[in-house]
Design a protein around this motif. Structure first.
Motif, short mmCIF file in Angstrom:
data_model
loop_
_atom_site.label_atom_id
_atom_site.label_comp_id
_atom_site.label_asym_id
_atom_site.label_seq_id
_atom_site.Cartn_x
_atom_site.Cartn_y
_atom_site.Cartn_z
N LEU A 1 30.75 -22.96 55.18
CA LEU A 1 30.67 -24.44 56.03
C LEU A 1 32.09 -24.98 56.14
O LEU A 1 32.37 -25.38 54.76
CB LEU A 1 29.49 -24.78 55.07
CG LEU A 1 28.63 -25.05 54.93
CD1 LEU A 1 26.81 -25.15 53.95
CD2 LEU A 1 27.39 -25.23 56.46
N GLN B 1 33.24 -29.00 55.77
CA GLN B 1 32.48 -31.16 56.10
C GLN B 1 32.98 -31.71 57.00
O GLN B 1 34.20 -31.72 56.60
CB GLN B 1 32.52 -31.41 54.69
CG GLN B 1 31.26 -32.65 54.03
CD GLN B 1 30.53 -32.05 53.28
OE1 GLN B 1 29.77 -30.43 54.03
NE2 GLN B 1 29.71 -32.70 53.32
N HIS C 1 23.56 -30.97 48.23
CA HIS C 1 23.97 -31.06 49.70
C HIS C 1 24.16 -30.12 50.09
O HIS C 1 24.31 -29.49 51.14
CB HIS C 1 24.89 -32.23 49.92
CG HIS C 1 24.24 -34.35 50.30
ND1 HIS C 1 23.92 -34.55 51.72
CD2 HIS C 1 22.93 -33.84 49.55
CE1 HIS C 1 23.04 -34.87 52.32
NE2 HIS C 1 22.33 -35.75 50.28
N VAL D 1 25.61 -29.18 61.21
CA VAL D 1 24.24 -29.47 60.01
C VAL D 1 24.61 -31.11 59.44
O VAL D 1 25.00 -31.45 59.10
CB VAL D 1 24.55 -28.09 58.65
CG1 VAL D 1 22.86 -28.51 57.80
CG2 VAL D 1 24.50 -26.58 59.22
N GLN E 1 22.20 -27.39 52.90
CA GLN E 1 23.29 -27.27 54.42
C GLN E 1 22.77 -26.05 54.35
O GLN E 1 22.72 -25.26 55.28
CB GLN E 1 24.42 -27.47 54.36
CG GLN E 1 24.91 -29.44 54.10
CD GLN E 1 27.01 -29.28 53.76
OE1 GLN E 1 26.89 -28.36 52.79
NE2 GLN E 1 27.18 -30.55 54.01
#
Length: 575
Positions: free
Chosen positions: A181, A183, A136, A154, A140
């Motif tokens: 990124l 999460q 993942h 995202v 992303q």
């Protein structure tokens, strides 16, 4: 083939990204953070959705970049085998449950096999560091980097990546560095929308992992009310996402021989349909209810993404992101100011994401070139031995190639177009396309029956000049990668009803002069002749075969289908 950009003598590192051994094998090459090329193996091997090691794709990338295998510094793989074990504790295992134990064993087996495959790559690239990347994360990173935006939410929705099925992250490029990124939500198997959609696709008689788009098209012909309550019950929406009801969906076992649906599903709907059986009302209604509920789940996830990140833009990736109807519903709802789907949202694109992740680990150089979609091989001066195609004839192109092609299309011909570099992803974006006039009253019937050899209810997508798209389509953002279903205007319904599906939408591609100068010129020339700046665009292939990536594949397509002609670069072939 023209060589890719030359490698500077001071290059810091070459990173090869791979999607392999599962489905949609592909390879990507980054040099000093610049995406030099990407191609799916099926475009060269002629095996659709191949899971084989992308041997031809890798060979092309290295050859064009003048690299030997021992000069590759990093090989990035799009799955992380050890994570299958680290996440086992999160799986819903119940002692004494046979299916649950079988499921656990299958996850452990796949984890070990993935680790062995990663180690095996070391022998192919003896001087490289082989880096597995969480699946993942590759989705992303690619989805966000391909957007070219500085920040966004995202959303990744697919069938399975290790044990993740749905993730939401906040992405940013603060300070000009590489993407960061964070999460904010993770759903794990068995809560998988891709698993559920594939299971119902198979129940309806089509191949899961390949023909979900056929079910999406069929949905427009059915009444979702018949099974609406059922899907609300078996895929309930929750405060944190959604779940799958275990009485209807079997626990996933990572083996193709295991059924995904329990008998209760057939009892509540219909018996499984065999591919050769006719479609009935119950099949259309089942597809309609599945699609309606998929739209609702995707919209709910988009709203979660907005609330949890506070962002005004959304990038969507994963296999479910190819569901253009659901993407259209998210855009229509106005949850975000803009929604972006990369050209290769499925697993093939994770080769790019894996390479990007590995690059960012060791280099401060920015990622570049990821916003492009025309990334594969080109054949501007291919030498062709026509002995293999005795029924085909090459004829001269009279004058400008774009004008010539527009003349043929305006005259009603259905033409294959093989031009420039192979595009990334499952949609033909003008370089490996079949083009036709939307003004032909019989065009959809002919395309389905004798060109594509596919179901008669399947629609065909329009491509339009970006500067005139608003006259025909209601979508209020650009759609360069044909990733969303748009509403249509009264003008479109009146002049070009062939591009309007039964649900009143069309999967639109907008074309600018910058993105694709040749196709833009063809559209402009067609508009001068007909008054309509829109063409039908479908992929250069027939059902069951991959998009044509080589001249030989394109000539086979012309010879074996009802195509009237093929423009191969600026050469014209007819029968």
């Amino acid at each position: 083939m023209n060589p890719l950009t030359s490698i500077p003598s001071h290059r810091s590192h070459a990173v090869l990204g791979l999607c392999s051994y599962t489905h949609d094998s592909a390879a990507a090459l980054l040099i000093d953070g610049k995406l030099e090329g990407f191609v799916e193996e099926e475009r060269l091997s002629e095996v659709k959705h191949t899971r084989a090691y992308p041997e031809q794709a890798v060979a092309w990338l290295l050859r064009e970049a003048h690299l030997l295998p021992e000069q590759v510094d990093v090989v990035a793989y799009n799955f992380h085998g050890s994570l299958y074990f680290g996440d086992l504790a999160a799986l819903p295992l119940h002692l004494g449950s046979g299916p649950a134990l079988e499921r656990a064993r299958s996850f452990a087996k796949v984890g070990l096999r993935t680790m062995r495959r990663v180690r095996g790559l070391q022998s192919e690239f003896p001087n490289a560091r082989v880096r597995p990347v969480r699946h993942h994360h590759t989705h992303q990173l690619y989805a966000f980097a391909a957007s070219g935006w500085d920040r966004s939410a995202v959303l990744i929705v697919d069938s399975l990546g290790e044990t993740q099925t749905t993730t939401i992250a906040a992405a940013s490029c603060a300070g000009g560095g590489g993407p960061a990124l964070k999460q904010v939500l993770t759903l794990r198997d068995p809560a998988s929308l891709g698993y559920a959609y594939g299971a119902v696709t198979e129940h309806l008689g089509w191949r899961r992992g390949d023909e979900e788009g056929t079910v999406m098209a069929l949905a427009a012909l059915g009444d979702p009310a018949r099974f609406r309550e059922l899907f609300e019950r078996i895929i309930p929406i929750t405060a944190h996402g959604f779940t799958l009801h275990p009485a209807y969906f079997a626990l996933r076992v990572l083996s193709s021989g295991h059924k995904r649906l329990r008998p209760a599903f057939a009892e509540a709907t219909c018996l499984p349909r065999r591919p050769e059986e006719p479609l009935t009302e119950v099949h259309r209604d089942l597809a309609a209810a599945l699609q309606e509920h998929t739209n609702q789940v995707m919209l709910h996830l988009a709203r979660l993404a907005q609330r949890r990140t506070g962002e005004r833009r959304l990038c969507v990736g994963g296999g479910v992101a190819t569901n253009c109807v659901s993407i259209g519903k998210i855009i229509e709802a106005g949850v975000f100011d803009e929604v972006f789907v990369p050209p290769a949202p499925g697993d093939a694109g994770t080769a790019i994401g894996a390479a990007a992740a590995a690059h960012l680990e060791v280099s401060s150089l920015p990622l570049t070139g990821l916003t492009r979609c025309y990334l594969g091989p080109e054949y501007p001066a291919a030498s062709i031995d026509m002995v293999r195609w005795p029924s085909l004839v090459e004829k001269p192109v009279d004058g400008d190639a774009a004008d010539f092609l527009a003349d043929q299309l305006a005259a009603g011909l259905i033409v294959g177009l093989f031009h420039g570099r192979v595009e990334a992803g499952p949609r033909a974006l003008g370089n490996r396309s079949i083009l036709a006039s939307p003004l032909r009253s019989d065009v959809v019937e002919k395309l389905n029956a004798v060109v594509k050899f596919r179901e008669p209810f399947r629609p065909f997508a329009p491509m339009a000049l970006a500067e005139h798209a608003a006259d025909y389509f209601t979508l209020d953002q650009q759609a360069p990668f044909m990733s969303t279903a748009s509403g249509v205007t009264d003008l479109a319904r009146t002049l070009i009803p062939a591009i309007v599906h039964a649900n009143g939408t069309a999967r639109l591609q907008t074309v600018t002069q910058v993105d694709n100068p040749f196709v833009h010129a063809v559209l402009a020339a067609f508009a001068r002749r007909t008054g309509v700046p829109v063409l039908i665009n479908t992929s250069l292939n027939v059902k069951g075969k991959p998009i044509c990536g080589t001249p030989a594949m394109a000539l086979d397509c012309l010879a074996e289908s009802g195509l009237d002609a093929l423009m191969l670069e600026e050469r014209w072939f007819t029968k």
